[in-house]
Design a protein around this motif. Structure first.
Motif, mmCIF file in Angstrom:
data_model
loop_
_atom_site.group_PDB
_atom_site.id
_atom_site.type_symbol
_atom_site.label_atom_id
_atom_site.label_comp_id
_atom_site.label_asym_id
_atom_site.label_seq_id
_atom_site.Cartn_x
_atom_site.Cartn_y
_atom_site.Cartn_z
ATOM 1 N N PRO A 114 8.773 13.524 10.108
ATOM 2 C CA PRO A 114 7.979 13.156 8.923
ATOM 3 C C PRO A 114 7.794 14.400 8.049
ATOM 4 O O PRO A 114 7.641 15.517 8.554
ATOM 5 C CB PRO A 114 6.650 12.677 9.513
ATOM 6 N N LEU A 115 7.823 14.183 6.724
ATOM 7 C CA LEU A 115 7.738 15.302 5.787
ATOM 8 C C LEU A 115 6.428 15.238 5.023
ATOM 9 O O LEU A 115 6.213 14.315 4.214
ATOM 10 C CB LEU A 115 8.918 15.266 4.810
ATOM 11 N N PRO A 116 5.523 16.179 5.246
ATOM 12 C CA PRO A 116 4.246 16.173 4.512
ATOM 13 C C PRO A 116 4.485 16.283 3.011
ATOM 14 O O PRO A 116 5.390 16.991 2.561
ATOM 15 C CB PRO A 116 3.522 17.408 5.063
ATOM 16 N N SER A 117 3.657 15.602 2.244
ATOM 17 C CA SER A 117 3.806 15.644 0.787
ATOM 18 C C SER A 117 3.592 17.049 0.248
ATOM 19 O O SER A 117 4.206 17.458 -0.751
ATOM 20 C CB SER A 117 2.824 14.671 0.134
ATOM 21 N N VAL A 126 3.575 7.425 -1.206
ATOM 22 C CA VAL A 126 5.001 7.550 -0.899
ATOM 23 C C VAL A 126 5.160 8.553 0.242
ATOM 24 O O VAL A 126 4.754 9.707 0.127
ATOM 25 C CB VAL A 126 5.805 8.015 -2.130
ATOM 26 N N GLU A 127 5.753 8.099 1.338
ATOM 27 C CA GLU A 127 5.980 8.943 2.505
ATOM 28 C C GLU A 127 7.479 9.098 2.720
ATOM 29 O O GLU A 127 8.258 8.215 2.385
ATOM 30 C CB GLU A 127 5.331 8.326 3.746
ATOM 31 N N ALA A 128 7.856 10.239 3.310
ATOM 32 C CA ALA A 128 9.276 10.512 3.523
ATOM 33 C C ALA A 128 9.477 11.086 4.911
ATOM 34 O O ALA A 128 8.583 11.692 5.504
ATOM 35 C CB ALA A 128 9.799 11.483 2.465
ATOM 36 N N ALA A 129 10.684 10.868 5.419
ATOM 37 C CA ALA A 129 11.042 11.409 6.730
ATOM 38 C C ALA A 129 12.545 11.588 6.786
ATOM 39 O O ALA A 129 13.299 10.944 6.058
ATOM 40 C CB ALA A 129 10.561 10.483 7.843
ATOM 41 N N LEU A 130 13.007 12.486 7.654
ATOM 42 C CA LEU A 130 14.418 12.723 7.890
ATOM 43 C C LEU A 130 14.738 12.425 9.342
ATOM 44 O O LEU A 130 14.045 12.901 10.248
ATOM 45 C CB LEU A 130 14.785 14.181 7.569
ATOM 46 N N LEU A 131 15.776 11.630 9.558
ATOM 47 C CA LEU A 131 16.212 11.292 10.907
ATOM 48 C C LEU A 131 17.523 12.026 11.176
ATOM 49 O O LEU A 131 18.545 11.727 10.572
ATOM 50 C CB LEU A 131 16.415 9.784 11.051
ATOM 51 N N TYR A 132 17.463 13.018 12.058
ATOM 52 C CA TYR A 132 18.650 13.780 12.427
ATOM 53 C C TYR A 132 19.290 13.110 13.628
ATOM 54 O O TYR A 132 18.737 13.111 14.738
ATOM 55 C CB TYR A 132 18.285 15.236 12.723
ATOM 56 N N THR A 133 20.455 12.535 13.384
ATOM 57 C CA THR A 133 21.085 11.691 14.406
ATOM 58 C C THR A 133 21.743 12.486 15.522
ATOM 59 O O THR A 133 22.080 11.919 16.564
ATOM 60 C CB THR A 133 22.142 10.795 13.745
ATOM 61 N N ALA A 134 21.954 13.780 15.337
ATOM 62 C CA ALA A 134 22.599 14.556 16.391
ATOM 63 C C ALA A 134 21.699 14.717 17.605
ATOM 64 O O ALA A 134 22.190 14.939 18.710
ATOM 65 C CB ALA A 134 23.018 15.924 15.856
ATOM 66 N N ALA A 135 20.366 14.620 17.431
ATOM 67 C CA ALA A 135 19.466 14.831 18.559
ATOM 68 C C ALA A 135 19.231 13.582 19.413
ATOM 69 O O ALA A 135 19.482 13.637 20.619
ATOM 70 C CB ALA A 135 18.163 15.437 18.080
ATOM 71 N N PRO A 136 18.778 12.425 18.900
ATOM 72 C CA PRO A 136 18.215 12.227 17.555
ATOM 73 C C PRO A 136 16.741 12.603 17.523
ATOM 74 O O PRO A 136 16.045 12.549 18.533
ATOM 75 C CB PRO A 136 18.402 10.724 17.335
ATOM 76 N N VAL A 137 16.274 12.975 16.305
ATOM 77 C CA VAL A 137 14.875 13.295 16.122
ATOM 78 C C VAL A 137 14.489 12.935 14.697
ATOM 79 O O VAL A 137 15.275 13.115 13.764
ATOM 80 C CB VAL A 137 14.605 14.793 16.402
ATOM 81 N N GLU A 189 0.803 -1.224 0.000
ATOM 82 C CA GLU A 189 0.000 0.000 0.000
ATOM 83 C C GLU A 189 0.835 1.271 0.000
ATOM 84 O O GLU A 189 0.415 2.282 -0.566
ATOM 85 C CB GLU A 189 -0.927 0.029 1.232
ATOM 86 N N ARG A 190 2.021 1.244 0.617
ATOM 87 C CA ARG A 190 2.756 2.489 0.787
ATOM 88 C C ARG A 190 4.263 2.258 0.721
ATOM 89 O O ARG A 190 4.749 1.134 0.890
ATOM 90 C CB ARG A 190 2.403 3.154 2.122
ATOM 91 N N ILE A 191 4.960 3.349 0.473
ATOM 92 C CA ILE A 191 6.422 3.358 0.432
ATOM 93 C C ILE A 191 6.896 4.388 1.450
ATOM 94 O O ILE A 191 6.407 5.523 1.462
ATOM 95 C CB ILE A 191 6.955 3.736 -0.960
ATOM 96 N N LEU A 192 7.852 4.003 2.288
ATOM 97 C CA LEU A 192 8.416 4.932 3.254
ATOM 98 C C LEU A 192 9.915 5.035 3.013
ATOM 99 O O LEU A 192 10.628 4.028 3.039
ATOM 100 C CB LEU A 192 8.157 4.462 4.692
ATOM 101 N N VAL A 193 10.388 6.251 2.778
ATOM 102 C CA VAL A 193 11.815 6.482 2.550
ATOM 103 C C VAL A 193 12.317 7.425 3.637
ATOM 104 O O VAL A 193 11.700 8.443 3.939
ATOM 105 C CB VAL A 193 12.074 7.075 1.145
ATOM 106 N N VAL A 194 13.434 7.041 4.252
ATOM 107 C CA VAL A 194 14.015 7.837 5.339
ATOM 108 C C VAL A 194 15.504 8.021 5.067
ATOM 109 O O VAL A 194 16.201 7.068 4.698
ATOM 110 C CB VAL A 194 13.812 7.163 6.710
#
Length: 333
Positions: free
Chosen positions: A320-323, A306-317, A262-267
């Motif tokens: 999620p990025l709205p389309s 298709v959903e996307a997100a960024l993982l900032y490892t310095a926090a970490p946090v 159903e969906r694609i998640l890219v991080v």
């Protein structure tokens, strides 16, 4: 005509054939001598047989020539086709003549024009089409591949001005590597493996820093909110390539990719020195990168969300990025 430097001979009458280097004339001895002489005789017969075949198969003309090497100081060898033809033509009354192509040549007889060639009708004039006389058009250059990772470089701010920020950058890179290594490890073994890797491979001697890194990495991986992202079903370091609807060739490697029916998640993991606290603080370069990835994935997996997100490892946090946000950062080339 050159003789082979090796041949298969028998050292014993009933022995097997073995390759033997041809000895010099003063070294010739039995049992090789008689076998070599017999082989030379066969070679000479084959040599003249091939000349006979050439002379009897030529339909209109037969050209006989050759080349001279350093050993041919006295001219063509006596047993060459050239010498045999020259002696034969001389016996038939032919002599050397000047020739514009060959400088000099010896001929015998005139080539007759075949009847079928003499009766052949004249060919109609062939007219080339106009395009044959025009320069070929310049070929359209294919679109240059876009590497999204080059859009979203972590160097979006100036180099760290303080030791604290340099430490934060190192922390982010170590977390990035732990996120790559730990998801496939059973949960009860992650802490021990991470500690050994940080101490022995990454060179982190401070036990407090190791404990802090392990806590942050394991917390994110074990968090139910991110469980599917770090599950065995998700792909790590997944390469993708596609031509987007805008005609842009996108090629790159994503840190984490989850593909379902159903969906694609890219991080993508970011090891920047500063982690944005809100989506509004995410650098534009990172958003353009993820917009390129999602555009490519929409072509690769049509009909799926298709959903996307960024993982900032310095926090970490993880953000999620709205389309709707990524749509503003799509590029047309």
């Amino acid at each position: 005509r050159a003789r082979s430097s090796t041949a298969d001979f028998r050292l014993e009458e009933e022995g097997p054939e073995i390759p033997v280097l041809r000895p010099r004339k003063d070294e010739m001895a039995e049992p090789l001598k008689s076998q070599i002489e017999a082989q030379d005789k066969l070679d000479r017969q084959e040599h003249w047989r091939l000349l006979y075949v050439a002379m009897t198969r030529a339909e209109e003309r037969l050209y006989i020539g050759g080349s001279l090497g350093p050993a041919d100081k006295k001219g063509p060898p006596e047993d060459s086709w050239f010498t045999a033809a020259r002696i034969s033509l001389g016996g038939l009354g032919s002599d050397w003549e000047e020739d514009p192509l060959w400088v000099s040549a010896m001929r015998h007889g005139e080539a007759e024009i075949p009847a079928k060639a003499a009766a052949a009708p004249e060919k109609a004039e062939i007219r080339l089409p106009d395009w044959a006389r025009q320069p070929a058009p310049v070929e359209t250059r294919p679109p240059r591949p876009l590497a999204p990772s080059s859009i979203g470089e972590d160097d979006v701010v100036d180099p760290p001005p303080s030791p604290a920020l340099r430490e934060a950058a190192l922390r982010g890179k170590l977390l990035h590597q732990l996120f790559e290594r730990l998801p496939a490890v059973p949960e009860d073994q992650r802490s021990g493996l991470a500690d050994r890797w940080l101490e022995r491979s990454a060179g982190i001697a401070d036990p407090e820093l190791r404990r802090s890194l392990i806590h942050d990495a394991c917390s994110i991986i074990a968090d139910p909110l991110y469980a599917e992202l770090f599950s065995p079903a998700a792909l790590a370091e997944a390469p993708i390539a596609a031509v987007t609807e805008e005609g842009v060739v996108v090629a790159g490697t994503v840190d984490r990719l989850l593909v379902t029916d159903e969906r694609i998640l890219v991080v993508d993991f970011k090891t920047g020195r500063k982690a944005p606290e809100t989506t509004a603080e995410i650098p534009a370069a990172h958003l353009r990168q993820m917009a390129a990835y999602t555009s490519a994935l929409q072509v690769i997996f049509p009909g799926r969300a298709v959903e996307a997100a960024l993982l900032y490892t310095a926090a970490p946090v993880l953000h999620p990025l709205p389309s709707s946000l990524l749509e503003r950062f799509r590029t047309a080339g």
